[in-house]
Design an enzyme around this catalytic site. Structure first.
Site, PDB file in Angstrom:
ATOM      1  N   ASP A 308       0.859  -1.177   0.000  1.00  0.00           N
ATOM      2  CA  ASP A 308       0.000   0.000   0.000  1.00  0.00           C
ATOM      3  C   ASP A 308       0.905   1.240   0.000  1.00  0.00           C
ATOM      4  O   ASP A 308       2.094   1.167   0.262  1.00  0.00           O
ATOM      5  CB  ASP A 308      -0.933  -0.048   1.227  1.00  0.00           C
ATOM      6  CG  ASP A 308      -2.152   0.841   1.048  1.00  0.00           C
ATOM      7  OD1 ASP A 308      -3.141   0.649   1.759  1.00  0.00           O
ATOM      8  OD2 ASP A 308      -2.099   1.735   0.181  1.00  0.00           O
ATOM      9  N   GLU A 507     -10.475   6.722   5.141  1.00  0.00           N
ATOM     10  CA  GLU A 507      -9.389   6.137   5.912  1.00  0.00           C
ATOM     11  C   GLU A 507      -9.340   6.722   7.327  1.00  0.00           C
ATOM     12  O   GLU A 507     -10.373   6.937   7.955  1.00  0.00           O
ATOM     13  CB  GLU A 507      -8.071   6.292   5.132  1.00  0.00           C
ATOM     14  CG  GLU A 507      -8.157   5.636   3.744  1.00  0.00           C
ATOM     15  CD  GLU A 507      -6.851   5.602   3.001  1.00  0.00           C
ATOM     16  OE1 GLU A 507      -6.862   5.721   1.769  1.00  0.00           O
ATOM     17  OE2 GLU A 507      -5.790   5.434   3.635  1.00  0.00           O
TER      18      GLU A 507
HETATM   19  C1  GLC Z   1      -4.555   4.176   0.125  1.00  0.00           C
HETATM   20  C2  GLC Z   1      -5.365   2.986   0.578  1.00  0.00           C
HETATM   21  C3  GLC Z   1      -5.500   1.903  -0.455  1.00  0.00           C
HETATM   22  C4  GLC Z   1      -5.487   2.506  -1.851  1.00  0.00           C
HETATM   23  C5  GLC Z   1      -4.111   3.106  -2.061  1.00  0.00           C
HETATM   24  C6  GLC Z   1      -3.976   3.776  -3.438  1.00  0.00           C
HETATM   25  O1  GLC Z   1      -3.733   4.635   1.165  1.00  0.00           O
HETATM   26  O2  GLC Z   1      -4.956   2.381   1.798  1.00  0.00           O
HETATM   27  O3  GLC Z   1      -6.726   1.199  -0.183  1.00  0.00           O
HETATM   28  O4  GLC Z   1      -5.739   1.514  -2.821  1.00  0.00           O
HETATM   29  O5  GLC Z   1      -3.772   4.054  -1.057  1.00  0.00           O
HETATM   30  O6  GLC Z   1      -4.778   4.912  -3.523  1.00  0.00           O
END
Ligand code: GLC
Length: 621
Positions: A308, A507
């Site tokens: 991530d 988030e």
């Molecule tokens: C974010 C998320 C993830 C997402 C990624 C790309 O921090 O945790 O779910 O796919 O970054 O945007």
């Protein structure tokens, strides 16, 4: 330091590192492979691998964000993929046209072809439709789809989303989130299908099949479909309501909540994203026992594991631009949004020095090649040359909007219906109140045109607010509607529909300590004021999760949980109102995907206010 495969292993044996409890792969499920062994594919992979230089191999392991790179960069550094993060867009413009997305995809593809041995992939967070693109269909977020309990609907949503992603030249989505939410104070609760691992598994498999096409059939990863990603491995929903927190569940509980990965692998998912969260103090990005021992070796996942957003930087001894430990643990593609250039250079040096063993480098590259070849990337040609590219009429098409409206209807959960107030006769004087009544931004929530869901409603189109849907249903039957967010009215209404709830978030920004959310007092006062005047009150809650609504519930005659319905708010009126001839158009179908906590401080509760699976029906009255 090479890891020996033990949990809490040497990969991040730096001072202060903690060892996770032992993991027993043999006790974990071993799903049947979705795809038969393919010796020809594997032979192609080996032949490609044999011709690749270390620089070309390392490039396939690095993913940069489009806001931090140009086509010129891709001509120099052989990256294997790019992403647009939830705030990234062509020219940094969230309202860039679909054609601009496609043209940029073409430029990146052509540039990468000059440097890399395989075509570039472009990944995006199409998590409730192609939600980063203006004009796309915006579906309900996952928690509402969990309430609908309709795998066939999810398959269709996946297929529609895949077409819209393809229309803009992209080929990979970071969806579905398959978290099992254990504490609804978590800011990502709405990305979960619910608290029941079997429900989440069923939804996950359906969406993966919709996005990718059914494994083993000609539609699998064809031009109408895209790569899916099951995320975030593992235990992201079990951290006590804290995003990126520490999951202290037992191995058995962790295994129970991994059911959706078994289902997604069984459906042929080609990517898994590692979680920011930890398990017993060990970051998932560095947990080789789970990423490699369980996911790859025991469960037989043969696609690619992607990290991530700079999640590797959180490992002891690592930074955003260097992290052998994550690659050793089992991360095959490192998401290094801004630091991709230095990460590439450092990782190449580590590959050359042996800090990253050649065998591990090759294994990671094999997985990337396997996914790219399964996706027919070398045969597909440039993005704009592909069958659905440029078919922008697919974005927000009437068929896709109708599907989204159906999803809204099926996601609604009826929690209270005193005196059978609902369904309402549409030929009435209706007051529509509350800050959520005519508020497409609030309906859609986070990950809509931008990360935190802050865009004004006028930017999100096509769309219909809940109020607009009510107005259409009531006026068609000869009734009258007044919109008044504050609840003031002229002529006394027959019924007041009050739409209220959470403002958008994403988030960790959405983590709560108490479910008595911001604005709760205002919303409760509005409902109580209308109720005190003897007006029949229908409450419609817009939220990414259950909230503390004891006061609101008492002040309403009927109460509907609408979750985050997305852009097609007309689906709410479809269920609240009878047809002009008095017949019932749609009954409630939704059932709670999560139990509804009784107390504001409890993200989960043994004696919930409403249990998992609760939901009233008209037919039940
Ligand atoms: C974010 C998320 C993830 C997402 C990624 C790309 O921090 O945790 O779910 O796919 O970054 O945007």
């Amino acid at each position: 330091m090479a890891c020996l495969g033990l949990a809490g292993c040497a990969a991040f044996a730096s001072p202060g590192a903690v060892a996770a409890p032992a993991v027993h792969p043999a006790q974990w499920p071993r799903p049947a492979a979705a795809l038969p062994a393919d010796p020809q594919l594997e032979a192609r992979i080996e032949a490609l691998l044999a011709r690749m230089t270390p620089a070309e191999k390392v490039g396939q392991l690095v993913q940069g964000d489009i806001d931090s790179l140009t086509a010129a960069d891709l001509r120099q550094v052989p990256l294997g993929s790019v992403l647009n993060g939830a705030n990234s867009a062509p020219r940094h413009d969230r309202l860039a046209s679909p054609r601009e997305w496609l043209e940029l995809a073409d430029r990146f593809y052509a540039a990468a072809a000059a440097a890399a041995p395989l075509p570039l992939l472009w990944a995006t967070d199409a998590i409730h439709g192609h939600n980063d693109i203006r004009g796309a269909t915006i579906f309900p977020h996952n928690i509402g789809l969990g309430a609908a309990r309709d795998p066939a609907l999810l398959r269709r949503i996946g297929a529609a989303t895949a077409l819209e992603v393809r229309a803009t030249g992209l080929d990979w989505t970071f969806a579905p989130t398959v978290a099992v939410v254990r504490d609804v104070r978590w800011g990502r609760s709405y990305e979960s299908y619910g608290e029941n691992p079997q429900l989440v598994a069923e939804c996950a498999a359906a969406l993966v099949e919709g996005l990718q096409g059914r494994a083993g059939t000609p539609e699998f990863l064809d031009a109408a479909h895209v790569l899916a990603t099951a995320k975030h491995f593992l235990g992201d929903g079990g951290t006590g309501g804290r995003d990126e927190g520490d999951n202290t569940q037992s191995e058995a509980a962790l295994r129970r909540d991994a059911a959706a990965y078994v289902a997604a692998i069984g459906a042929g998912v080609q990517a898994v994203m590692a979680s920011f969260s930890s398990w017993h103090g060990v970051k998932m990005h560095g947990n080789r026992a789970l990423l490699t021992g369980v996911l790859k070796e025991r469960m037989g996942f043969d696609g690619l594991v992607i990290g991530d957003w700079d999640g590797h930087a959180q490992l002891p001894g690592c930074s955003a631009v260097s992290c052998p430990a994550a690659i050793d643990a089992g991360i095959d593609v490192v998401m290094a949004p801004a630091g991709w250039r230095d990460f590439y250079a450092n990782t190449l040096a580590q590959a050359r020095s042996g800090a990253i063993p050649a065998a591990r480098l090759d294994e990671a590259v094999r997985r990337v090649l396997r996914v790219k070849l399964r996706a027919h990337l070398p045969e597909e040609g440039p993005p704009s040359s592909r069958p659905f590219a440029g078919h922008f009429e697919l974005l927000g098409s009437s068929a896709h909007r109708a599907l989204a409206r159906r999803a809204v209807r099926e996601s609604l959960v009826l929690l209270k219906n005193e005196h059978a107030l609902l369904p309402l006769a549409p030929r009435a004087r209706v007051l529509v109140a509350g800050q959520g009544a005519d508020n497409v931004t609030q309906q859609c929530g986070g990950f809509t045109l931008d990360w935190q869901g802050t865009r004004p409603g006028r930017d999100i189109r096509p769309a219909e607010s809940i109020y607009a849907g009510i107005r259409a249903a009531v006026t068609a039957a000869g009734g009258s509607v007044q919109l008044s967010p504050s609840g003031e009215f002229g002529a006394r209404p027959d019924v007041a529909i009050v739409v209220f709830g959470e403002s958008p978030y994403a988030e960790g920004a959405g983590d709560l300590t108490s479910l008595a959310y911001d604005g709760e007092a205002r919303d409760r006062a509005l409902l109580e004021r209308l109720h005190a005047q003897g007006i029949a009150v229908v409450a419609v809650l817009i939220s990414g999760r259950p909230l503390w609504i004891e006061g609101e519930l008492a002040a309403a005659d009927a109460f509907v949980a609408a979750w985050l319905p997305g852009a097609e708010g007309g689906g709410v009126a479809d269920v609240l109102f009878r047809a002009p001839d008095g017949s019932r158009r749609h009954d409630f179908r939704g059932r709670l995907p999560v139990s509804w906590p009784r107390a504001p401080s409890a993200g989960a509760s043994p004696q919930p206010l409403f249990p998992y699976g609760y939901g009233l029906r008209y037919a039940s009255r």
